[in-house]
Design a protein around this motif. Structure first.
Motif, short mmCIF file in Angstrom:
data_model
loop_
_atom_site.label_atom_id
_atom_site.label_comp_id
_atom_site.label_asym_id
_atom_site.label_seq_id
_atom_site.Cartn_x
_atom_site.Cartn_y
_atom_site.Cartn_z
N GLU A 1 11.71 12.24 -0.59
CA GLU A 1 10.59 13.09 -0.19
C GLU A 1 9.34 12.78 -1.00
OE1 GLU A 1 12.41 16.97 -0.47
OE2 GLU A 1 13.09 16.89 1.61
N THR A 2 9.51 12.50 -2.29
CA THR A 2 8.36 12.14 -3.13
C THR A 2 7.75 10.82 -2.67
OG1 THR A 2 9.26 13.32 -5.03
CG2 THR A 2 7.64 11.58 -5.49
N MET A 3 8.57 9.80 -2.52
CA MET A 3 8.07 8.48 -2.11
C MET A 3 7.49 8.52 -0.70
SD MET A 3 8.54 6.52 -4.75
CE MET A 3 8.51 4.81 -4.22
N ASN A 4 8.19 9.18 0.21
CA ASN A 4 7.76 9.23 1.60
C ASN A 4 6.53 10.11 1.79
OD1 ASN A 4 8.31 8.31 4.32
ND2 ASN A 4 8.86 10.42 4.79
N GLY A 5 6.24 10.94 0.81
CA GLY A 5 5.06 11.77 0.88
C GLY A 5 3.77 11.02 0.57
N TYR A 6 3.88 9.82 0.00
CA TYR A 6 2.67 9.09 -0.37
C TYR A 6 2.63 7.65 0.17
CZ TYR A 6 -1.09 7.00 -3.00
OH TYR A 6 -2.25 6.35 -3.34
N TRP A 7 3.73 6.90 -0.03
CA TRP A 7 3.66 5.46 0.19
C TRP A 7 3.54 5.00 1.65
CZ3 TRP A 7 1.59 2.90 -3.34
CH2 TRP A 7 1.76 3.26 -4.67
N ARG B 1 -3.81 2.91 2.55
CA ARG B 1 -5.03 3.38 3.21
C ARG B 1 -5.73 4.49 2.42
NH1 ARG B 1 -1.24 2.61 7.47
NH2 ARG B 1 -0.77 4.82 7.57
N GLN B 2 -5.27 4.74 1.20
CA GLN B 2 -5.87 5.78 0.37
C GLN B 2 -7.18 5.28 -0.23
OE1 GLN B 2 -4.57 8.90 0.26
NE2 GLN B 2 -3.10 8.06 1.73
N PRO B 3 -8.17 6.16 -0.36
CA PRO B 3 -9.43 5.74 -0.98
C PRO B 3 -9.18 5.23 -2.40
CG PRO B 3 -9.63 7.94 -0.02
CD PRO B 3 -8.18 7.56 0.05
N GLY B 4 -9.76 4.10 -2.69
CA GLY B 4 -9.64 3.52 -4.02
C GLY B 4 -8.33 2.81 -4.31
N ALA B 5 -7.49 2.61 -3.30
CA ALA B 5 -6.22 1.90 -3.52
C ALA B 5 -6.50 0.50 -4.03
CB ALA B 5 -5.41 1.84 -2.23
N THR B 6 -5.81 0.13 -5.08
CA THR B 6 -5.97 -1.21 -5.66
C THR B 6 -5.21 -2.23 -4.82
OG1 THR B 6 -4.00 -1.06 -7.04
CG2 THR B 6 -6.07 -0.18 -7.98
N PRO B 7 -5.49 -3.51 -4.98
CA PRO B 7 -4.71 -4.51 -4.25
C PRO B 7 -3.20 -4.40 -4.52
CG PRO B 7 -6.70 -5.51 -5.10
CD PRO B 7 -6.64 -4.12 -5.68
N ALA C 1 2.61 -0.40 -1.19
CA ALA C 1 2.81 0.45 -0.02
C ALA C 1 3.36 -0.36 1.16
CB ALA C 1 1.49 1.11 0.38
N ARG C 2 2.84 -1.53 1.38
CA ARG C 2 3.32 -2.35 2.50
C ARG C 2 4.76 -2.78 2.28
NH1 ARG C 2 -2.41 -5.56 3.35
NH2 ARG C 2 -3.43 -3.79 4.37
N ASN C 3 5.07 -3.19 1.06
CA ASN C 3 6.45 -3.59 0.73
C ASN C 3 7.39 -2.39 0.90
OD1 ASN C 3 8.46 -5.55 -0.56
ND2 ASN C 3 8.60 -3.75 -1.88
N TRP C 4 6.96 -1.22 0.44
CA TRP C 4 7.80 -0.03 0.54
C TRP C 4 8.08 0.30 2.00
CZ3 TRP C 4 7.84 4.90 2.55
CH2 TRP C 4 8.86 5.73 2.07
N ARG C 5 7.06 0.25 2.83
CA ARG C 5 7.25 0.52 4.26
C ARG C 5 8.19 -0.48 4.91
NH1 ARG C 5 1.67 1.41 4.77
NH2 ARG C 5 1.46 -0.65 5.65
N ASP C 6 8.05 -1.76 4.55
CA ASP C 6 8.81 -2.83 5.21
C ASP C 6 10.26 -2.91 4.75
OD1 ASP C 6 6.51 -3.47 6.58
OD2 ASP C 6 6.03 -5.22 5.34
N THR C 7 10.57 -2.47 3.55
CA THR C 7 11.92 -2.59 3.02
C THR C 7 12.82 -1.51 3.61
OG1 THR C 7 11.05 -3.49 0.94
CG2 THR C 7 13.33 -2.69 0.91
#
Length: 187
Positions: free
Chosen positions: A54-60, A65-71, A77-83
């Motif tokens: 719930e913690t991870m899925n609440g943000y990643w 797409r969050q303001p100020g997200a670093t590279p 985030a993309r790796n987390w979604r894809d795995t």
């Protein structure tokens, strides 16, 4: 056979969360965040208990797409979604994204998954990891110790039924006095 990793940010007194469940006591440096990103990119399957899910899925899912997200945050985030992910819980009815829900015996399912061909898996969540540790399923521990004392909360390690011998395979320091120690289970 797949390997099972367990690693988290830990306070000097051994806790991964405060008594209220907060994780905001650890502010990773860019170097530490990159280390975690590299580690996560090497994992082929994440195993989560309900609370950490719930913690991870609440943000990643939208972390890129969050303001100020670093590279690095965008890549994480993309790796987390894809795995692919397996969520173990008897209290939620469904999970979304690239995840499936297991409501039955977690140890039996982790044992089954370990027996498959594939890349390493990472277990996350103290209760789920405790079950895996007590069953002798964890092959590697990554302990990222932060210079803070929480005084209580959710412990990284649980009470075990017996001794587990480990071999130190890596130590590393990060800015801010953070120290990584990585161990493999001696078989």
């Amino acid at each position: 056979m797949r390997r099972l990793h367990y690693g988290m940010n830990v306070s000097l007194d051994g806790y991964i969360a405060t008594p209220g469940g907060d994780l905001d006591w650890s502010e990773p440096s860019d170097a530490l965040f990159q280390w975690w990103l590299d580690e996560e990119k090497a994992i082929s399957l994440f195993l989560y208990g309900r609370r950490l899910w719930e913690t991870m899925n609440g943000y990643w899912p939208t972390g890129d797409r969050q303001p100020g997200a670093t590279p690095a945050e965008i890549e994480f985030a993309r790796n987390w979604r894809d795995t692919p992910k397996v969520v173990f819980s008897s209290t939620i009815a469904e999970v979304d994204g690239n995840a499936r829900l297991v409501t039955g015996d977690a140890v039996a399912e982790i044992t089954r998954l370990k027996g498959e061909d594939g890349g390493p898996m990472r277990v996350g969540g103290a209760a789920l990891a405790a079950s895996a540790m007590r069953s002798g399923l964890v092959d590697e521990y990554a302990i990222v110790t932060h210079p803070v004392l929480l005084g209580g909360g959710t412990p990284f390690f649980t009470a075990l039924d017996g001794r587990v011998d480990l071999d130190l395979v890596e130590t590393r320091t990060f800015p801010g006095g953070v120290v990584l120690t990585r161990y493999e289970t001696r078989r």
